[in-house]
Design a protein around this motif. Structure first.
Motif, short mmCIF file in Angstrom:
data_model
loop_
_atom_site.label_atom_id
_atom_site.label_comp_id
_atom_site.label_asym_id
_atom_site.label_seq_id
_atom_site.Cartn_x
_atom_site.Cartn_y
_atom_site.Cartn_z
N MET A 118 10.53 9.68 5.04
CA MET A 118 10.12 9.33 3.69
C MET A 118 9.60 7.89 3.63
O MET A 118 8.54 7.64 3.06
CB MET A 118 11.30 9.50 2.72
N TYR A 119 10.34 6.96 4.24
CA TYR A 119 9.89 5.55 4.24
C TYR A 119 8.53 5.44 4.94
O TYR A 119 7.63 4.76 4.45
CB TYR A 119 10.88 4.63 4.96
N TRP A 120 8.42 6.08 6.08
CA TRP A 120 7.18 6.04 6.86
C TRP A 120 6.01 6.63 6.05
O TRP A 120 4.92 6.05 6.01
CB TRP A 120 7.36 6.80 8.17
N ALA A 121 6.25 7.78 5.41
CA ALA A 121 5.19 8.45 4.66
C ALA A 121 4.77 7.62 3.45
O ALA A 121 3.58 7.52 3.14
CB ALA A 121 5.65 9.84 4.23
N ASP A 122 5.74 7.01 2.76
CA ASP A 122 5.39 6.14 1.63
C ASP A 122 4.53 4.97 2.11
O ASP A 122 3.53 4.64 1.49
CB ASP A 122 6.65 5.61 0.93
N ASP A 123 4.92 4.36 3.23
CA ASP A 123 4.15 3.24 3.78
C ASP A 123 2.75 3.68 4.23
O ASP A 123 1.77 2.99 3.97
CB ASP A 123 4.87 2.61 4.98
N ALA A 124 2.69 4.82 4.91
CA ALA A 124 1.39 5.32 5.38
C ALA A 124 0.47 5.64 4.21
O ALA A 124 -0.73 5.36 4.25
CB ALA A 124 1.59 6.56 6.26
N LEU A 125 1.04 6.18 3.15
CA LEU A 125 0.23 6.49 1.97
C LEU A 125 -0.25 5.21 1.30
O LEU A 125 -1.42 5.10 0.92
CB LEU A 125 1.03 7.35 1.00
N LEU A 126 0.63 4.23 1.18
CA LEU A 126 0.21 2.93 0.63
C LEU A 126 -0.96 2.36 1.43
O LEU A 126 -1.96 1.93 0.86
CB LEU A 126 1.36 1.93 0.64
#
Length: 154
Positions: free
Chosen positions: A11-19
């Motif tokens: 989740m953290y990785w995906a939020d960062d990647a989306l940002l």
């Protein structure tokens, strides 16, 4: 506990990647900012409840520009990591009493709350990617397997 931690790390990785993928993107009708803000505020709502506090002051659906959301994503990640670090496996089955945004009372296990948070984000990141495809034709690759391959590459 290991699976929960892994889901949250994704989740953290995906939020960062989306940002990162949204930087410089023009959100034509505000749909992306609204969805991404909802996703991050929902994460904030749940961690606030897990911390034993009321989330009544948080509004789930509002307009937002993506650039302003990065501090919220960072804060959510830090709060979840701190919370999860203090959990033992047995704690996951502990029941949590809370009220939703409308004031209705519920009781749910910590395990189910954390699973919900991770899966809720998947759903809305998919919606954001659909909007990206409609607007620019370039969605952000966020699949769990891509995240897993990062560990394999190390």
């Amino acid at each position: 506990m290991q699976t929960i931690r892994r889901m949250m790390d994704h989740m953290y990785w995906a939020d960062d990647a989306l940002l990162a993928g949204l930087r410089g993107h023009s959100d034509e009708n505000g749909e992306i900012g609204r969805l991404f803000r909802h996703l991050l505020i929902a994460e904030q709502v749940w961690v606030t409840r897990l911390e034993g506090k009321s989330s009544a002051h948080l509004t789930l659906w509002e307009e937002s520009d993506v650039a302003s959301l990065e501090p919220l994503a960072r804060d959510n990640e830090q709060r979840y990591k701190r919370y999860i670090e203090g959990l033992a496996e047995a704690d996951l089955d502990r029941m949590l009493d809370y009220a939703n945004q409308s004031g209705a009372k519920f009781r749910t296990s910590i395990r189910d709350i954390l699973i919900h948070v991770a899966l809720h984000g998947h759903y809305h990141r998919g919606q954001i990617n659909s909007a990206l495809r409609r607007q620019a034709g370039i969605p952000v690759a966020l699949d769990h397997i891509l995240f897993a391959r990062l560990d394999e590459a190390e």
